[in-house]
Every structure is written in C-alpha cells, then in structure tokens.
Design a protein around this motif. Structure first.
Motif, PDB file in Angstrom:
ATOM      1  N   ILE A  26       0.094  -0.850  -0.124  1.00 16.98           N
ATOM      2  CA  ILE A  26      -0.458   0.573   0.395  1.00 16.98           C
ATOM      3  C   ILE A  26       0.987   1.433  -0.049  1.00 16.98           C
ATOM      4  N   GLY A  27       1.820   1.446   0.979  1.00 15.42           N
ATOM      5  CA  GLY A  27       2.913   2.322   0.858  1.00 15.42           C
ATOM      6  C   GLY A  27       3.082   2.793  -0.540  1.00 15.42           C
ATOM      7  N   THR A  29       2.108   1.572  -3.445  1.00 18.64           N
ATOM      8  CA  THR A  29       1.037   2.417  -4.482  1.00 18.64           C
ATOM      9  C   THR A  29       1.190   3.388  -4.308  1.00 18.64           C
ATOM     10  N   LEU A  30       0.437   3.736  -2.733  1.00 17.43           N
ATOM     11  CA  LEU A  30       0.412   5.278  -2.453  1.00 17.43           C
ATOM     12  C   LEU A  30       1.697   6.457  -3.121  1.00 17.43           C
ATOM     13  N   THR A  31       2.494   5.393  -2.816  1.00 20.05           N
ATOM     14  CA  THR A  31       3.701   6.688  -3.062  1.00 20.05           C
ATOM     15  C   THR A  31       3.639   6.757  -5.032  1.00 20.05           C
ATOM     16  N   TYR A  33       1.665   6.359  -7.199  1.00 22.93           N
ATOM     17  CA  TYR A  33       0.793   7.537  -7.996  1.00 22.93           C
ATOM     18  C   TYR A  33       0.183   8.437  -7.148  1.00 22.93           C
ATOM     19  N   PHE A  34       0.572   9.132  -5.994  1.00 21.74           N
ATOM     20  CA  PHE A  34       0.320  10.326  -5.752  1.00 21.74           C
ATOM     21  C   PHE A  34       1.850  11.434  -6.495  1.00 21.74           C
TER      22      PHE A  34
END
Length: 359
Positions: A26-27, A29-31, A33-34
């Motif tokens: 999750i970390g 992926t969020l990094t 993506y954003f």
C-alpha cells in the motif's frame, strides 16, 4: 454474513508478516500514484540502475570493483544513447514531418476512394456521411488548430529546461545507485518493519522475473523494429524508418499495439501503391512478422518470465496504463506477475471450523 467476513479476515490476516506485506504494498502504491510526477527522475534512475546492475555484477565477478564497473557501464550506456539520438532521432523527425505534411493529400486520396465506394454501395455509406467526415478533417487542419499546435510546441520548448535537468540528474543517480547499492539497501531497511520475511520472499521471486521480462522486452523491441524496417525498406515503403520504430514499440502493448500500428502502415501502403500486388505483399510480410513475433520470439524470450493468461495481461495493461501512463503499460506484465506472486505466497491457514465444512 458478518461471521463469514470475520472468519475470512482471521484466516487471511492472522500472520503478522502478511500484514507487513500489505502495508509495504500500500505504501509503495500510494507513493507511486501520488508522487510519480515529483519523483520521476528518481524512478527513472531506479529502473535504469536495475537494468544495468547485471553487467556491473558480471564485472565484479571478474575482480573489477563496483565504482569502476559502474563507471564503465554507465559511460557505455550513455554512449549508446547518444549514438541513437544523433543517428536515429533526426531521421525519425524528418520522416515524421514529411508524414504530417503529406497527410492532407493522403486523406484526400482516401476520401476519393470512399466516395467511389459510396457510389457503388450507397446502402452502406452515404455522401452525407462522407461530407461530414471531410469537414471534421478540415477542422483539424485549419489555421486555428495549427496555431494551437504551435502554442503547444512553445510549451514543450519551455519544458526542455526541465529535460536538461533530468539529463544531468538521472545519470548521477544511476551511478550512485550502482556504486553504493549495498549501502543504500542496508540504509533503507530501517524504514521497513522487522517481520518482512514474506515481503522478502515475494521480492526474491519477482527479482529475476522482472529482469528477464525487461531484458526480453528490450530485445523484442529491437528485433521486431529492425526486421520491420529492413522489410519496409526492401519493399520501398515510404517512412520505413518511422513505421519500423512504431512496429517495434507496438510490442509494449500486448495484443493491442500490433492492431494500432497496422492502421498507419496500411494507410501509407494504400496511398503509395493502391490496392495492388505491392500492397498485398507488404501486408502479407507484415502479418508474417507479427505471427513470428507472437508464436516464436515471445515464447523464446519470455518462457521463464511470464505465466499469465492473455485476459490477465490485457486487464493489467488497461489498469496500470490508466494509472501510470507509458510506464504503467511497460511494467504492466511485471506488476501483474507481482500480484500473482503475492497471491501465491500469501499464507493460507486451513479452516477447521466444522460449520463451514462441506465434506
């Protein structure tokens, strides 16, 4: 229903290492993506360092220290890129400009053919539809659109400063990633939980597969592009270099890319020769190249790297391409393989609840 969800959660997420793997994924992926735009130079450098690690490691086995090996590999890579930009890019640019210049006459010839078809088969296509399509094409080529395109070029020119920064920054990052690989890995471990054994298992499984996939994809692009260019040049097809490169790059998008690149090839061949023997020979040879790529080259290059159903590959291209654009398309299959590896490695405790036993 709540009992079923509770039982499923307890079965799937009772292992602390599984929770750690979820948070790591999750970390990351969020990094991505954003922060993909902000971290673009860092991500590009990581990808290049990953690709160039193999020759550096081979030099280390020969007794060459990592600093010298990283320097030699990076200089050779930059030299190859410089040759490509000085030799290939100008030729592609000239052919691209020529294609854009000839596009109106190509469209006019295509419209004449369509009008003839309309006269012969009015039940399938009407003159009104042809006129509406012609007006849309004229709108695309009018002065205002050309001015808008010029403004876009000016905006692109302004971004060349950022590109120059990347040209300097990315090679430096690649060099330090290659030279100080172990130090950077050891230093990054402090940011991850201690119980990361499952994540380490997934990474070890994916490491070689990702490298094999990227290496195979680069080889496939080169082979398909060169063979297509040679065939187009022998046939005397106009814009052969540009169309050969497009054919090579089309393998980045499995199943879809080959279909998309067929349209400009068929259009150029039709305008140049019409419906004749040359057009038929060209499309036949192009079809043979695509068939050999899909049935011979791909199995040889990716036999040990990819074991995914075509439906999963297309879904991965759509999802990851929508998230991260060109990079998402390029890494769609490795990312799909990562998802599969996580599912295969996920701890699956046996369910001993007699209420759910169907035997």
């Amino acid at each position: 229903m709540l009992e079923f969800l509770k039982e499923w959660y307890t079965t799937r997420f009772s292992d602390p290492q599984a929770i750690t793997l979820v948070f790591i994924l999750i970390g990351i992926t969020l990094t991505l993506y954003f922060g993909a735009g902000l971290l673009a130079p860092l991500l590009v450098a990581l990808v290049l360092a990953f690709l160039l690690e193999w020759p550096v490691a081979q030099m280390a086995k020969l007794g060459i220290n990592r600093t010298a090996g990283a320097s030699i590999v990076l200089v050779a890579f930059l030299g190859l890129m410089l040759v490509l930009f000085l030799v290939l890019i100008p030729s592609l640019w000239r052919q691209g400009v020529s294609l854009v210049t000839d596009l109106p006459s190509m469209l006019d010839k295509g419209m004449l053919v369509i009008r003839d078809l309309s006269n012969d088969y009015p039940q399938f296509i009407s003159a009104e539809q042809i006129d509406a399509s012609l007006n849309e094409f004229k709108k695309l080529l009018d002065t205002q659109h050309l001015l808008d395109f010029g403004k876009q070029l000016l905006g692109f020119s302004a971004s060349l400063l950022v590109l120059m920064v990347y040209v300097i920054l990315v090679p430096l990052l690649v060099f330090f990633f290659l030279k100080d690989k172990q130090q950077l890995i050891e230093g990054s471990k402090r940011f991850f939980p201690a119980n990361r054994g499952l994540a380490r298992k997934v990474w070890f499984e994916m490491d070689q597969q990702i490298f094999n996939y990227i290496r195979g994809k680069v080889i496939e692009i080169v082979i398909v592009g060169v063979v297509s260019y040679v065939f187009f040049a022998i046939m005397g097809l106009r814009y052969s270099a540009l169309l050969g490169v497009l054919t090579g790059l089309s393998v980045l998008i499995p199943y879809v890319g080959a279909t998309l690149v067929t349209l400009p090839i068929a259009l150029v061949a039709f305008v140049q020769w019409g419906i004749g023997p040359e057009f038929g020979y060209l499309m036949l040879g192009y079809g043979i190249i695509q068939a050999l790529d899909g049935n011979l080259l791909v199995p040889i290059l990716f036999s040990d790297a990819v074991d995914l159903h075509p439906v999963m590959i297309i879904a991965a291209v759509l999802v990851f391409g929508g998230l991260w654009g060109v990079w998402g398309v390029f890494f769609a299959i490795p990312l799909a393989s990562l998802v599969k590896a996580v599912i295969n490695a996920w701890p699956n405790q046996p369910d001993n609840n007699p209420k759910l036993d169907l035997e």
